[in-house]
Design an enzyme around this catalytic site. Structure first.
Site, PDB file in Angstrom:
ATOM      1  N   GLU A  47       0.865  -1.184   0.000  1.00 40.83           N
ATOM      2  CA  GLU A  47       0.000   0.000   0.000  1.00 40.83           C
ATOM      3  C   GLU A  47       0.897   1.228   0.000  1.00 40.83           C
ATOM      4  O   GLU A  47       1.724   1.389   0.893  1.00 40.83           O
ATOM      5  CB  GLU A  47      -0.844   0.061   1.281  1.00 40.83           C
ATOM      6  CG  GLU A  47      -2.049  -0.816   1.304  1.00 40.83           C
ATOM      7  CD  GLU A  47      -2.689  -0.799   2.693  1.00 40.83           C
ATOM      8  OE1 GLU A  47      -2.752   0.286   3.317  1.00 40.83           O
ATOM      9  OE2 GLU A  47      -3.091  -1.865   3.161  1.00 40.83           O
ATOM     10  N   ASP A  92      -5.222   7.714  10.860  1.00 41.54           N
ATOM     11  CA  ASP A  92      -3.843   7.337  11.115  1.00 41.54           C
ATOM     12  C   ASP A  92      -3.330   7.878  12.438  1.00 41.54           C
ATOM     13  O   ASP A  92      -3.672   8.972  12.866  1.00 41.54           O
ATOM     14  CB  ASP A  92      -2.956   7.839   9.963  1.00 41.54           C
ATOM     15  CG  ASP A  92      -3.298   7.145   8.663  1.00 41.54           C
ATOM     16  OD1 ASP A  92      -3.284   5.907   8.654  1.00 41.54           O
ATOM     17  OD2 ASP A  92      -3.605   7.825   7.670  1.00 41.54           O
TER      18      ASP A  92
END
Length: 259
Positions: free
Chosen positions: A48, A59
């Site tokens: 990714e 995140d």
């Protein structure tokens, strides 16, 4: 939908799949292809590539900080796609672009899909793309360019929604290990194992990869007991911060997981 490298991978390998996430343009602007080459050589199964964004909501602090550095380095969607133009001459791993909808929409959704497919991208993860809008508006565009869209599920996702996602997916389902942000640790807790077990028992047609909190060989192996593989992001970003040369950092980190 025609096969791509992603769908072929899951037909050829059924377990212990190692998916590595890194932020494009980090630690240095031109490291993207170097890291991809080294990940392939060191035995990653798929990758990714994070498209940096100023407000990456899902995140944790490590990936947020790498986003900031990459943006300061001058990384953008256009720059990343330019970096990937000749990547398929050197890298055969399935590649996924992971990011947020805002910069993709500014770039132009169809233009983005067309150019991503042209440089050899196989799939996208856009966590804030609304499910209903995907079904109604964006699915035909992704299918036109042979791109798989990967959806995330969490411990809070209902069984009905998981089944809906499974029906619309043609590669794998990203199983978020907990309700926290990236970087928190996967543990053999009762609640986490109950969640993994519940999803396993649904008999889904798509493979599952567990992400968020996979940081070392024990947590990777633990995740692989409950899914087809696991995704490592924050721990890999930390490995890239070491003072050694970037290729050496990639190699030594993958050796620590797979060795």
């Amino acid at each position: 939908m025609p096969q791509n490298r992603l769908t072929r991978l899951f037909q050829e390998k059924s377990g212990n799949l190692l998916n590595i996430y890194f932020t494009a343009g980090y630690p240095k602007l031109e490291d993207t292809v170097t890291i991809l080459e080294e990940l392939e050589a060191a035995g990653a199964d798929l990758v990714e590539i994070g498209m940096p964004f100023s407000d990456p909501l899902a995140d944790g602090p490590t990936i947020q900080a790498s986003n900031q550095v990459a943006l300061e380095n001058g990384m953008s969607i256009k720059k990343l796609l330019n970096q990937l133009v000749q990547v398929r001459e050197r890298v055969s791993l399935p590649l996924i672009l992971m990011g947020y909808l805002n910069p993709v929409m500014q770039y132009g959704f169809e233009r983005f899909c067309e150019e991503a497919a042209r440089v050899g991208v196989d799939g996208l993860i856009l966590p804030d793309l609304p499910f209903a809008e995907y079904e109604e508006e964006y699915k035909p565009v992704l299918e036109k360019y042979g791109l798989s869209l990967i959806f995330l599920i969490t411990p809070q996702t209902s069984e009905a929604r998981i089944r809906q996602i499974d029906a619309l997916t043609n590669s794998f389902i990203y199983m978020v290990s907990s309700a926290s942000t990236t970087g928190s640790q996967v543990q053999a807790s009762d609640s986490q194992q109950a969640y993994f077990s519940k999803v396993q028992k649904l008999g889904l047609k798509n493979p599952l990869l567990i992400g968020f909190g996979i940081s070392d060989k024990p947590s990777f192996e633990l995740a692989c007991q409950s899914a087809h593989g696991a995704i490592i992001g924050s721990a890999f970003i930390k490995a890239l911060q070491k003072p050694s040369e970037v290729r050496e950092n990639v190699r030594s980190f993958l050796q620590s997981i797979k060795g």
